[in-house]
Design an enzyme around this catalytic site. Structure first.
Site, mmCIF file in Angstrom:
data_model
loop_
_atom_site.group_PDB
_atom_site.id
_atom_site.type_symbol
_atom_site.label_atom_id
_atom_site.label_comp_id
_atom_site.label_asym_id
_atom_site.label_seq_id
_atom_site.Cartn_x
_atom_site.Cartn_y
_atom_site.Cartn_z
ATOM 1 N N ASP A 160 6.642 17.628 11.101
ATOM 2 C CA ASP A 160 6.489 16.219 11.418
ATOM 3 C C ASP A 160 7.107 16.003 12.795
ATOM 4 O O ASP A 160 8.248 16.398 13.028
ATOM 5 C CB ASP A 160 7.238 15.388 10.358
ATOM 6 C CG ASP A 160 6.535 14.093 10.037
ATOM 7 O OD1 ASP A 160 6.207 13.371 10.995
ATOM 8 O OD2 ASP A 160 6.335 13.801 8.850
ATOM 9 N N GLU B 50 -0.535 9.702 13.156
ATOM 10 C CA GLU B 50 -0.380 8.513 12.310
ATOM 11 C C GLU B 50 -0.680 7.308 13.200
ATOM 12 O O GLU B 50 0.186 6.840 13.934
ATOM 13 C CB GLU B 50 1.042 8.408 11.744
ATOM 14 C CG GLU B 50 1.144 7.260 10.734
ATOM 15 C CD GLU B 50 2.568 6.831 10.412
ATOM 16 O OE1 GLU B 50 2.796 6.296 9.325
ATOM 17 O OE2 GLU B 50 3.472 7.008 11.257
ATOM 18 N N HIS C 256 3.556 9.805 1.560
ATOM 19 C CA HIS C 256 4.931 9.480 1.176
ATOM 20 C C HIS C 256 5.326 8.039 1.488
ATOM 21 O O HIS C 256 6.438 7.630 1.176
ATOM 22 C CB HIS C 256 5.886 10.434 1.901
ATOM 23 C CG HIS C 256 5.892 10.173 3.383
ATOM 24 N ND1 HIS C 256 4.798 10.425 4.187
ATOM 25 C CD2 HIS C 256 6.827 9.651 4.194
ATOM 26 C CE1 HIS C 256 5.066 10.064 5.415
ATOM 27 N NE2 HIS C 256 6.304 9.596 5.468
ATOM 28 N N ASP C 257 4.438 7.292 2.162
ATOM 29 C CA ASP C 257 4.731 5.895 2.501
ATOM 30 C C ASP C 257 3.976 4.918 1.609
ATOM 31 O O ASP C 257 4.041 3.700 1.842
ATOM 32 C CB ASP C 257 4.306 5.599 3.947
ATOM 33 C CG ASP C 257 5.192 6.291 4.958
ATOM 34 O OD1 ASP C 257 6.380 6.527 4.655
ATOM 35 O OD2 ASP C 257 4.694 6.606 6.057
HETATM 36 C C1 GLC Z 1 6.238 6.749 9.662
HETATM 37 C C2 GLC Z 1 6.708 7.572 8.490
HETATM 38 C C3 GLC Z 1 7.640 6.759 7.668
HETATM 39 C C4 GLC Z 1 8.824 6.401 8.531
HETATM 40 C C5 GLC Z 1 8.395 5.735 9.831
HETATM 41 C C6 GLC Z 1 9.508 5.759 10.832
HETATM 42 O O1 GLC Z 1 5.496 5.649 9.273
HETATM 43 O O2 GLC Z 1 5.609 8.073 7.776
HETATM 44 O O3 GLC Z 1 8.053 7.432 6.512
HETATM 45 O O4 GLC Z 1 9.683 5.558 7.834
HETATM 46 O O5 GLC Z 1 7.313 6.375 10.448
HETATM 47 O O6 GLC Z 1 9.713 7.056 11.309
#
Ligand code: GLC
Ligand code: CA
Length: 573
Positions: free
Chosen positions: A98, A258, A330-331
């Site tokens: 990540d 993302e 995971h979100d």
């Molecule tokens: C992304 C991640 C999430 C995190 C956020 C801040 O959306 O997937 O889990 O809290 O970024 O890094």
């Protein structure tokens, strides 16, 4: 379209903290992942994305990195990581980490040095502004996790730093070329170690509208969501293109971004030939119905809404590139809990949803436990919630006038913890995840509903085996032209309760057709077609069903097929 090595692969997201605990401390770890590589291989996963495992105070579960060059001891060591890379390579699997570079942790050395000397080299790695007592903050943006994006710089009465996420996640200043160099150095260091690439976190936030300015408030707190600023953002592509050229491209790395709310005209820049990323996620269904005013006001999504979101993305992307298809991560809550209406959730409908999203054009992703049909976890009190985003959402709902019961119900529906409960390996204590005390509650349905790997492995009709069949189908070279490279053409998209589309390749055409209703229904096949073969279904396709279908063709009218309630069929036409 130029073929890439990853186009016909299957991607899988691991949330390390909840995957498998090898040493009984209640926290999943790298040795746990290594121990389960054969499981993932057997399932058919090729590309594995690991949520962050770098050194971190875990304020946001590792999305707050204190040292990009080391592994957090809770997850293991750098030797473990090298071993994982080697073991994956041996199995022809690819590891993605990540990449979290919109922000770091407030415990990162850069931020500590910035606090010591805000005007020095490291102060310029962040957004630090002087605000004299009595003056207003530089802007009224609200952080994603609640409250203003500005907090006092530790040790300074008149200085504030920017964080669009939690206050323990200070934003890195991408306008500063020195910072960008540090980021590229780190990315290349990891790619040189043998990573296949990255999932790129929250990346759209790296470009801020400057100078900072207010927008009209969208809630009573006088603040406005950061996403408002992102509408006006210009020039993020300059950073993304530079990052690609300096890091990913020379390594031929695979990347998935993302990215939320991209403008349709930007898709070619993001994932077209020579795009910033190899792929990016389709979040159209994820964000459907979300209310800015509180989770208790967010709408449910019906199967028709789901279909319409997904088809709109398919149409927008077309042949430009490969979108990444998901039903959860995971979100998010568990996909089966979100997209299958209450009362309709069982193995057949889970298989239906699985086939529908998995065979769309793009790269199919599975989030850990999805292949078992893991569901949301029931919450009986807010005390049971760990996730910072959910805790903020609960408070927001209360403030907006929801009762504690309504606020908790909304959290149960949308909490990120739903997806973060430990993987359900077996019917043993703690679902076989740990011999110690799990860091987050295990979903009791590993026993009450038999949702665990061991049980599903023994049952040829389980969701787990259905996923294996889907994976085998998508990897079958005979169907590659249709299922990997073929166009996705919606079919009968105006029929409520039906989700159906063609995957049309040069040589073959495949029809995916599903019935989201409890009642059987009879549907026409596309004109002039007949069924050559049933490639997959979640029900036994009896002789009758198929004879009826072909008879129609013989009688010179469109052939029809009767689908049982929740049936999905994958047909070679
Ligand atoms: C992304 C991640 C999430 C995190 C956020 C801040 O959306 O997937 O889990 O809290 O970024 O890094
Ligand atoms: Ca452990």
């Amino acid at each position: 379209m130029k073929k890439e090595w990853w186009h016909n692969k299957i991607a899988y997201q691991i949330y390390p903290k909840s995957f498998y605990d090898s040493n009984g401390d209640g926290i999943g770890d790298l040795q746990g992942i290594i121990a389960k590589l054969d499981y993932l291989k057997e399932l058919g996963a090729d590309i594995l994305w690991l949520s962050p495992i770098y050194v971190s105070p875990l304020a946001d579960q590792g999305y707050d990195i204190a040292d990009y060059y080391n592994i957090d001891p809770r997850f293991g060591t750098m030797e473990d990581m090298d071993q994982l890379l080697a073991e994956a390579r041996r199995r022809d699997m690819y590891i993605l980490m990540d990449l979290v570079v919109n922000h770091c942790s407030d415990e990162h050395e850069w931020f500590r040095k910035a606090c010591e000397d805000p005007d020095g080299r490291y102060g310029k790695f962040f957004y630090i502004e002087t605000v004299k007592p009595g003056e207003k903050l530089p802007c009224n943006w609200r952080s994603y996790f609640g409250g203003p994006v500005w907090d006092k710089l530790p040790g300074h009465e008149d200085k504030y730093y920017l964080h669009v996420f939690h206050k323990k996640q200070p934003d890195l200043n991408w306008e500063n070329p020195d910072l960008r160099e540090e980021v590229y150095r780190m990315i290349n260091w990891w790619l040189d170690r043998g990573l296949a690439g990255f999932r790129i976190d929250a990346i759209i936030n790296i470009k801020k509208v400057l100078p900072f300015r207010d927008y009209p408030a969208d809630r009573d707190d006088g603040l406005v969501s950061v996403t408002r600023m992102l509408h006006d953002q210009e020039g993020v592509g300059d950073f993304l293109g530079e990052m690609r050229d300096r890091t990913f491209k020379p390594h031929d790395a695979f990347t998935v971004g993302e990215v939320f709310n991209e403008k349709p005209e930007d898709i070619p820049d993001f994932i077209g030939p020579d795009g910033y990323f190899s792929s990016m996620y389709d979040f159209a269904a994820t964000v459907f119905g979300q209310s800015q005013l509180g989770w208790h006001l967010s709408e449910d999504i019906s199967p028709d809404d789901y279909r319409d979101c997904v088809f709109a993305t398919q149409e927008r992307v077309g042949r430009i590139g490969f979108i990444s298809n998901i039903i959860e991560n995971h979100d998010e809550p568990r996909g089966v809990s979100r997209y299958i209406p209450d009362g309709d959730r069982f193995t057949a409908s889970k298989k239906l949803l699985a086939a529908e999203y998995f065979l769309l054009r793009g790269l199919p992703w599975i989030y850990q436990g999805q292949e078992l049909g893991m569901e949301n976890i029931p919450f009986s009190s807010i005390e049971e919630v760990d996730d910072i985003a959910s805790l903020d959402a609960y408070a927001v709902s209360l403030e907006a006038g929801a009762s504690p019961k309504e606020a908790l119900l909304a959290v149960s529906k949308f909490s990120r913890d739903n997806a973060r409960t430990p993987f359900q390996w077996s019917a043993e204590a703690n679902a076989g995840f740990t011999t110690g005390t799990p860091w987050l509650r295990v979903n009791p349905n590993y026993l009450s509903q038999g949702i665990n790997l061991e049980a599903e492995r023994d049952d040829p009709d389980s969701l787990y085996h259905f996923y294996r069949k889907l994976i085998a189908l998508r990897k079958d070279p005979a169907f590659e032209d249709a299922l990997v490279y073929g166009d996705c053409i919606p079919y009968l998209a105006d029929q409520s309760g039906v989700m159906s589309y063609l995957r049309k390749g040069d040589a073959r055409t495949i029809l995916v057709m599903g019935n989201f209703d409890a009642d059987a229904r009879t549907l026409p096949l596309p004109e002039g077609t007949r069924i050559r073969e049933v490639l997959l279904s979640n029900f036994d396709c009896g002789k009758e069903q198929l004879t009826a279908a072909s008879q129609g063709a013989a009688a010179d009218r469109p052939a029809e097929i009767t689908l049982q309630g929740y049936q999905v069929v994958v047909l070679l036409l």
